[in-house]
Scaffold this active site. Structure first.
Site, short mmCIF file in Angstrom:
data_model
loop_
_atom_site.label_atom_id
_atom_site.label_comp_id
_atom_site.label_asym_id
_atom_site.label_seq_id
_atom_site.Cartn_x
_atom_site.Cartn_y
_atom_site.Cartn_z
CD GLU A 62 -1.36 -2.37 2.03
OE1 GLU A 62 -0.14 -2.60 1.98
OE2 GLU A 62 -2.13 -3.07 2.70
CD GLN A 305 4.14 -43.98 1.55
OE1 GLN A 305 4.82 -44.04 0.54
NE2 GLN A 305 2.85 -43.70 1.51
ZN ZN Z 1 0.90 -3.20 5.87
#
Ligand code: ZN
Ligand code: NDP
Ligand code: AOF
Length: 355
Positions: A62, A305
């Site tokens: 952001e 396995q």
């Molecule tokens: Zn952030």
């Protein structure tokens, strides 16, 4: 291109979140253990800013997207699209939701809620309380898939587990007898390089005791760029000493043992487990404590396995070489899976299988 097309609001949301997902891919491996997120700023149906998560410790998507907007005044009339809920906590950087509020962005469209306990809806709540119009859940499945390691870690309290091995076309993992402490190579050099790329991408690699004794593996990223993963090995009694490559100090190394006489050194961290109880949940808990988001189990047969039998796997990458062995140690068997991809690496076939 879209100017003449009338897109519904949902189509627009999906279009811009798709772009966020493209951006997020750029940061996937550098950001770990943080999630990699993409963000775009849209003004009047036009993208005016873009960003993705910086390498671990750097700014999130952001702030990067917001900083890329030339005319910051336009933020007050823009929509921020982001593939994961903006954070609400102080980590290595301040909360992204506070920045969105400070920049007076009026609308935010989010791909998916952050599963991290310190965020988990708090970022959304804080922005709504500040009067921001917040939409949540656009391409939600795709956004979760784009951070599958991070989501598995927080939702299941264990790493995302990738099983990896090489087998012959007649399904053998190794010859019956060995005369040196080196791996018997089934796959070709390009496959080996691919495995070294995986080592630069995933946070830890694990092997069983017998594999250390037979192969003396290094588990380092020698044939690719990037960091070594954390090396993890099982050693119930303490058979592995400092003559083995795993104890050479080249990378952080964790030994899971029942022998409490073994004490942590500069080169090996000893973690104690009760081998009379189910071992794998204990292994997962130890790796969770070490903040390891993804684990590749490299072998050998018994170790692989046991992860398969306990349903503790998210993906298997099986390299099938071109030469039969006719006898040997049988490869692990995955009897039930959901989807399979096949890729050719010269004459090897790489099968990628999902449960
Ligand atoms: Zn952030
Ligand atoms: N082709 C390939 O891609 C690969 C091939 N290999 C080959 O595989 C061979 C080794 O395989 P394998 O013999 O099956 O041995 P493993 O490397 O799987 O080691 C097995 C040992 O690890 C410990 N262990 C493993 N899983 C568990 C569990 N769930 N709980 C408790 N202990 C566990 C046990 O040690 P203990 O008995 O001491 O308790 C067990 O005996 C080698 O020859 C190697 O070359 C190995 C890796 C990849
Ligand atoms: N034999 C075999 C593999 N073996 C795996 O690689 C390990 C060796 O790693 P390193 O010492 O770092 O090169 C070994 O212990 C085993 O886990 N891998 C493959 O891709 N193809 C192969 O044919």
């Amino acid at each position: 291109m879209f100017k003449d097309t009338v897109l519904s609001i949902l189509e627009k949301h999906e279009l811009y979140i798709s772009r966020c997902l493209q951006l997020a891919k750029q940061g996937t491996f550098a950001a770990m253990p943080n999630p990699s997120v993409g963000a775009v700023v849209v003004y009047n149906d036009k993208i005016i800013g873009e960003g993705f998560t910086s390498a671990y410790g750097g700014p999130h998507a952001e702030p990067n997207a917001i900083a890329s907007v030339k005319n910051q005044e336009l933020l007050k009339e823009s929509t921020l699209y982001v593939s994961l809920e903006p954070c609400s906590h102080f980590g290595k950087t301040p909360p992204c939701c506070d920045l969105v509020i400070a920049k007076q962005i009026p609308r935010v469209v989010i791909g998916t809620v952050d599963p991290f306990a310190k965020v988990c809806g708090r970022g959304i709540q804080k922005m709504r309380e500040a009067g921001i119009d917040v939409v949540v859940g656009v391409l939600e499945k795709e956004c979760q898939e784009s951070n599958k390691r991070f989501f598995t870690f927080h939702q299941k309290q264990r790493p995302y587990i990738i099983l990896k091995w090489a087998e012959t076309p007649d399904h053998y993992l190794a010859p019956l007898t060995r005369d040196n402490q080196r791996p018997f190579w089934i796959s070709n050099t390009y496959s080996k390089q691919t495995v070294h790329q995986y080592r630069s991408e995933e946070m830890a690699f694990l092997v069983g005791t017998q594999t250390v004794l037979d192969d003396n593996p290094s588990l380092t990223t020698r044939d690719w760029y990037g960091n070594n993963p954390v090396r993890v090995y099982l050693d119930r009694t303490g058979k592995i000493d400092s003559s083995f490559a795993l104890q050479n100090g080249e990378a952080k190394t964790i030994c899971i043992t029942a022998n409490e006489a073994l004490v942590t050194t500069e080169n090996v961290i000893y973690e104690y487990a009760d081998f009379d109880q189910e071992l794998l949940p204990q292994v997962c808990a130890i790796l969770y404590r070490h903040n390891i988001l993804s684990l590749v189990v490299e072998g050998g047969r018994q170790t692989l396995q046991s992860f398969i039998d306990h349903n503790l796997w998210d993906e298997a990458r099986i390299f099938v070489g071109e030469t039969n062995l006719h006898e040997g140690l049988k490869a692990p068997v995955i009897s039930k899976f959901d989807t399979e991809e096949k890729h050719l690496i010269l004459n090897d076939t790489l099968r990628i299988v999902f449960p």
